[in-house]
Design an enzyme around this catalytic site. Structure first.
Site, PDB file in Angstrom:
ATOM      1  CE  LYS A  11      -3.898  -2.099  -0.028  1.00  0.00           C
ATOM      2  NZ  LYS A  11      -4.593  -2.155  -1.306  1.00  0.00           N
ATOM      3  CG  HIS A  53      -4.481  -3.414  -7.966  1.00  0.00           C
ATOM      4  ND1 HIS A  53      -3.332  -2.809  -8.385  1.00  0.00           N
ATOM      5  CD2 HIS A  53      -4.284  -3.754  -6.672  1.00  0.00           C
ATOM      6  CE1 HIS A  53      -2.465  -2.774  -7.379  1.00  0.00           C
ATOM      7  NE2 HIS A  53      -3.028  -3.351  -6.327  1.00  0.00           N
TER       8      HIS A  53
END
EC number: 2.7.1.156
Length: 165
Positions: A11, A53
């Site tokens: 992240k 994503h």
């Protein structure tokens, strides 16, 4: 044609920076997104990550799912973002180190823009089990190989990329 590595922790913003760069260098052709996760495990949390994503890149990329043989899906003159090399390492953990390095060497010779995303996992303690140690060691070896074949290398933290090479 250029090869670029983005690496950092989970992240950290690696994928977003790589996506932005792939779009910028794709020369008005839609770039390819090579998704390396082998989604056969039924992991709902990983599926949510995959969905996130996919949402973040929208229809800006052509997605190719290839978990092992990256060279088989790359053609000259295009732009590819490989996300992520860490999953590829896990998928190829049964390969010899020489086979892994040969795949990377072949990628380095492709007449294509290739952007690699890699998780940094080597800053923690030595894992207790054999497979985890192999994964961490292999990640370091792959990272070193990628830095040697890439024209640019960026370490990413909190969405900021610092160019190392």
């Amino acid at each position: 044609m250029i090869k670029v590595l983005y690496f950092g922790g989970q992240k950290s913003g690696k994928s977003q920076l790589a996506q932005d760069r792939a779009l910028a260098i794709s020369n008005e052709k839609k770039p390819y997104y090579i998704a390396t996760y082998d989604n056969s495990f039924g992991d709902l949390q990983m599926q949510q990550r995959i969905d996130n994503h996919q949402d973040s890149r929208g229809d800006s990329f052509i997605t190719i799912e290839e978990s092992r043989h990256l060279n088989s899906v790359i053609s000259s003159g295009h732009t590819y973002l490989i996300d992520c090399m860490s999953m590829w390492i896990l998928n190829t953990i049964s390969w010899s180190q020489d086979e892994v390095l040969q795949e990377l060497e072949t990628l380095s010779k492709c007449d294509a823009n290739i952007l690699f995303v890699l998780n940094e996992v080597g800053s923690g303690v030595i894992p207790i089990d054999k497979v985890s140690r192999e994964f961490v060691d292999r990640t370091g070896i792959v990272g070193q190989k990628l830095t040697s074949i890439c024209d640019e290398v960026y370490e990413v933290k909190f969405g900021l990329g610092v160019r190392l090479k």
